[in-house]
Every structure is written in structure tokens, then in C-alpha cells.
Design an enzyme around this catalytic site. Structure first.
Site, PDB file in Angstrom:
ATOM      1  CG  HIS A   1      11.686  -1.266  -3.624  1.00  0.00           C
ATOM      2  ND1 HIS A   1      10.419  -1.655  -4.002  1.00  0.00           N
ATOM      3  CD2 HIS A   1      12.318  -0.868  -4.766  1.00  0.00           C
ATOM      4  CE1 HIS A   1      10.290  -1.500  -5.311  1.00  0.00           C
ATOM      5  NE2 HIS A   1      11.419  -1.031  -5.792  1.00  0.00           N
TER       6      HIS A   1
ATOM      7  CG  HIS B   1      -1.735   1.237   1.389  1.00  0.00           C
ATOM      8  ND1 HIS B   1      -2.868   1.476   0.631  1.00  0.00           N
ATOM      9  CD2 HIS B   1      -1.588   2.312   2.205  1.00  0.00           C
ATOM     10  CE1 HIS B   1      -3.387   2.647   0.996  1.00  0.00           C
ATOM     11  NE2 HIS B   1      -2.622   3.171   1.937  1.00  0.00           N
TER      12      HIS B   1
END
Length: 211
Positions: A124, A106
Site C-alpha cells: 500500500h 479490489h
């Protein structure tokens, strides 16, 4: 886990799925890898995911806060983020030392980010400046097959409103091999993620304590 007492640094971990990076943090909390550190709350925007079972098995409180009811009611993502931040804060005993996004699918608004001055970090699966946003591993593998890249990687960075553009805390290159399939690449990346997220949390907490 041996961390106890007033000097314990509490963290909140956000997830959306299987929770293997959460498990790495659970295993490391209160050990020499993450000394004096305890996960106070695990938050998911999806119910029924395995990561919640991992938290419950470790005795860590959980919170599920879904976006779908907001979509169904025609409410905005900012509305959701504000209410999510309030719901998380209502579950905490005080200010956390750090908020950790470990596979949280999100994009957080500035409203949410500003609600946690302790700082938010994100894991990431790409190198800084490459393959920002969703499906980073798949996009890196496709670029490799097209001959545009010969490496990818992972990073832990501070969260800012611009997606995956915050200051990098740690990064690690992951080579792309001629024999790679998407599945073997994902497996290697996830293995390295489990180490880097723990190191990233440790470094972030240490840097905060020096400032």
C-alpha cells in the site's frame, strides 16, 4: 531463476494493471533476494492489462477473473470473492506459501481471506494509519499542498477485513519535496515499492517459517 525441488515456496500474485511490482517479484524469484521462491500463478481482475503480458513472458500461468459479470447479474462481492478463491485454488498444485496483492484494486472480503490460511500480504502506498484505501498517493500529495503533512511512504502489511489495517511487515518513509509534482512523487514511490515488495515477501516468508 534457479529455484527447484520440494523446498520451493510458491506464491500467488494478484494484480489489476501495469504490473511493475509483479515484475520486481518475477526478477527476484529464485535469486538471493527471494531464494527458493517461485510465482505459481498471477491473477488479475481485469483482462488485457500489461501485467498479464509480463507473467506470460516469464512463463507464469495466469488467471483472469472479472467482477463485472457478477455486477451485471446482481450478484454480491462476497459471491465474487468466494468464486475467485475457488477458481484460484483449482489452478494450484497445493497450498501456496503466500498470497501477494501487488496493485490489486479490489477490497477482499473475510470469505476470501479465510480461504487462504497461508496468509495474504498487500503493498500500500502510504504509511501505517495514513491514507487508507484508494488514491493514497493523490490524497497524500493534496495534504502536502495544504500543509498538513511533510512526508508519506509505503508499507507491506498482512491483509485483514479492515482495509489497510493489518499488521505491518515493513514500511518506508518517502519525503515530500517542495519541487514535487504528483508525477514526480508517484515515480519516487513506485521506485521504492519495487524494492519494498520484494523485501516484504521475503520477510513474510521467513517469519512464517519460524512460527
Amino acid at each position: 531463476m534457479s529455484s527447484s525441488g520440494a523446498n520451493v515456496r510458491t506464491i500467488v500474485v494478484f494484480i489489476s494493471g501495469f504490473g511493475s511490482n509483479l515484475q520486481a517479484l518475477i526478477d527476484a524469484q529464485g535469486t538471493p533476494r527471494l531464494p527458493n521462491t517461485r510465482i505459481e500463478l498471477v491473477v488479475s481482475n481485469r483482462s488485457g492489462v500489461h501485467g498479464l503480458k509480463r507473467a506470460e513472458s516469464a512463463g507464469i500461468p495466469t488467471l483472469v477473473f472479472a467482477l463485472k459479470p457478477y455486477r451485471d447479474a446482481g450478484r454480491s462481492r462476497v459471491d465474487y470473492d468466494r468464486d475467485l478463491a475457488a477458481a484460484v485454488r483449482a489452478r494450484l498444485q497445493g497450498e501456496p506459501a503466500l498470497v501477494v496483492l501487488a496493485g490489486f484494486m479490489h477490497i477482499l472480503s473475510a470469505d476470501f481471506i479465510s480461504a487462504f490460511p497461508c496468509g495474504i500480504i498487500n503493498l500500500h502506498p502510504a504509511l501505517p494509519g495514513a491514507f487508507d484505501g484508494a488514491h493514497a498517493i493523490e490524497r497524500a500529495f493534496a495534504a502536502f499542498q495544504e500543509g498538513r503533512v511533510d512526508r508519506t511512504g509505503i508499507m507491506v502489511h498482512w491483509v485483514i477485513p479492515e482495509v489497510d489495517r493489518g499488521e505491518v511487515i515493513l514500511s518506508k518513509e518517502v519525503p515530500l519535496l517542495p519541487s514535487d509534482t504528483l508525477e514526480t512523487l508517484e515515480e519516487r514511490i513506485h521506485k521504492d515499492e519495487h524494492q519494498l515488495i520484494v523485501e516484504g515477501v521475503r520477510v513474510a516468508l521467513e517469519n512464517k517459517s519460524v512460527v
